[in-house]
Design a protein around this motif. Structure first.
Motif, PDB file in Angstrom:
ATOM      1  N   GLY A 132      30.436   6.957  14.195  1.00 37.92           N
ATOM      2  CA  GLY A 132      31.375   7.719  13.388  1.00 37.92           C
ATOM      3  C   GLY A 132      31.597   9.108  13.967  1.00 37.92           C
ATOM      4  O   GLY A 132      30.690   9.664  14.563  1.00 37.92           O
ATOM      5  N   PRO A 133      32.793   9.655  13.799  1.00 36.01           N
ATOM      6  CA  PRO A 133      33.896   9.170  12.955  1.00 36.01           C
ATOM      7  C   PRO A 133      34.717   8.039  13.551  1.00 36.01           C
ATOM      8  O   PRO A 133      35.685   7.592  12.956  1.00 36.01           O
ATOM      9  CB  PRO A 133      34.771  10.432  12.813  1.00 36.01           C
ATOM     10  N   ASN A 167      35.243   6.703  10.083  1.00 38.30           N
ATOM     11  CA  ASN A 167      34.093   5.841   9.819  1.00 38.30           C
ATOM     12  C   ASN A 167      33.003   6.610   9.065  1.00 38.30           C
ATOM     13  O   ASN A 167      32.860   7.813   9.249  1.00 38.30           O
ATOM     14  CB  ASN A 167      33.535   5.326  11.151  1.00 38.30           C
ATOM     15  N   GLU A 168      32.273   5.901   8.218  1.00 40.56           N
ATOM     16  CA  GLU A 168      31.122   6.465   7.512  1.00 40.56           C
ATOM     17  C   GLU A 168      29.990   5.448   7.565  1.00 40.56           C
ATOM     18  O   GLU A 168      30.235   4.244   7.667  1.00 40.56           O
ATOM     19  CB  GLU A 168      31.466   6.748   6.036  1.00 40.56           C
ATOM     20  N   ALA A 198      35.583   2.562  13.017  1.00 41.56           N
ATOM     21  CA  ALA A 198      35.387   1.980  11.686  1.00 41.56           C
ATOM     22  C   ALA A 198      35.614   0.471  11.753  1.00 41.56           C
ATOM     23  O   ALA A 198      36.481  -0.008  12.487  1.00 41.56           O
ATOM     24  CB  ALA A 198      36.354   2.611  10.691  1.00 41.56           C
ATOM     25  N   THR A 206      27.289   3.472  13.619  1.00 35.94           N
ATOM     26  CA  THR A 206      28.730   3.574  13.406  1.00 35.94           C
ATOM     27  C   THR A 206      29.457   4.110  14.631  1.00 35.94           C
ATOM     28  O   THR A 206      30.552   3.681  14.941  1.00 35.94           O
ATOM     29  CB  THR A 206      29.058   4.529  12.241  1.00 35.94           C
TER      30      THR A 206
END
Ligand SMILES: [Zn+2]
Length: 282
Positions: A231-232, A244-245, A235, A229
């Motif tokens: 992430g965060p 994002n996850e 996304a 990802t």
């Protein structure tokens, strides 16, 4: 319960090979969020370190979620500034002390996008971290922004320097890959993997075409791709700009299934096997 066990054995889940779970963006609901991923088709999350202050939180999170969260430690190029050597001493000590828990040294690399003031220092630090990875027999997670030529040259030099070490060839992943087919080929030739994230779902992004190949190039083998990802950040569409996850990697999987004319299950099975092989996850 019986059903859950059968499912666990039969269905492969996704592995997020790059998520900054220690970041502030996850603070409001960090623990629930992490557990939610497990229920949403995520088998493991690898957390890269960026500086000395990320060491403690990353080790704590990995200890709290054993078997779900795995730590990497490293010194990110954007964190290199005046006095970086003192910080590197701390990070190196932490890497040595916790070596047996670590899945990689990362996130390390070169970043000329924001600032090139410390270009030479970034390169020196990258060499130090690659040598340590080779010594400790750990793979590396590589960050490259606007620095492809130098990054690949330094990786190649490290592989040559340490080629005869008992630990064998240095290996790892170029995280958040979004380069040309020529660059991808150089990375594959070095034995490295490509980390694929939300960027592949963005409109006007050429990455899907790069992976699919053309008259000149064969498709990039699925055996060399990892899901991630970052992430965060990053996304996928239709969540672009939001936090994002790991579970949102299903959108990346969908896109890859289109590119490889394959099923989402097959994409997950391949990328999960790749992640387990590279990072030696059980
Ligand atoms: Zn990152």
């Amino acid at each position: 319960m019986v059903n859950a066990q059968i499912n666990d054995q039969m269905v492969n889940d996704m592995i997020d090979t790059h998520i900054h779970l220690d970041e502030e963006a996850y603070a409001p609901d960090r623990e629930e969020m992490i557990l939610r991923q497990r229920e949403s088709g995520v088998e493991a999350m690898l957390i890269p370190g960026v500086n000395a202050s990320s060491v403690g939180p990353i080790l704590d999170l990995s200890a709290a979620f054993t078997g779900l969260c795995y730590p990497a430690l490293g010194f990110h190029p954007q964190e290199v500034k005046e006095g970086w050597k003192a910080q590197w001493t701390l990070i190196e000590a932490a890497i040595r002390e916790h070596r047996d828990k670590l899945v990689a040294i990362g996130e390390i690399g070169l970043d000329y996008y924001w600032d090139t003031t410390f270009k030479a220092e970034q390169q020196e630090l990258l060499r130090l971290q690659l040598a340590l990875a080779q010594e400790l027999n750990l793979p590396v997670m590589i960050h490259n922004r606007e620095a492809t030529e130098d990054t690949l040259r330094i990786l190649r030099e490290a592989q040559m320097t340490h080629g005869t070490s008992p630990n064998g060839k240095l290996t790892g992943v170029i995280h958040c890959f979004n380069g040309s087919r020529e660059t991808a080929q150089q990375i594959l030739d070095m034995g490295f993997y490509l980390g694929i994230g939300g960027v592949i779902t963005f409109k006007n992004c050429k990455l899907a075409d790069t992976l699919a190949g053309d008259e000149r190039f064969a498709p990039i083998p699925l055996e060399r791709l990892l899901l991630e990802t970052d992430g965060p950040y990053l996304a996928p569409t239709p969540f672009r700009g939001q936090r994002n996850e790991s579970r949102l990697m299903s959108y990346v999987v969908e896109r890859l299934a289109q590119v490889y004319n394959s099923s989402p299950e097959a994409i997950i099975e391949a990328t999960t096997a790749n992640a387990k092989a590279l990072f030696r996850l059980k």
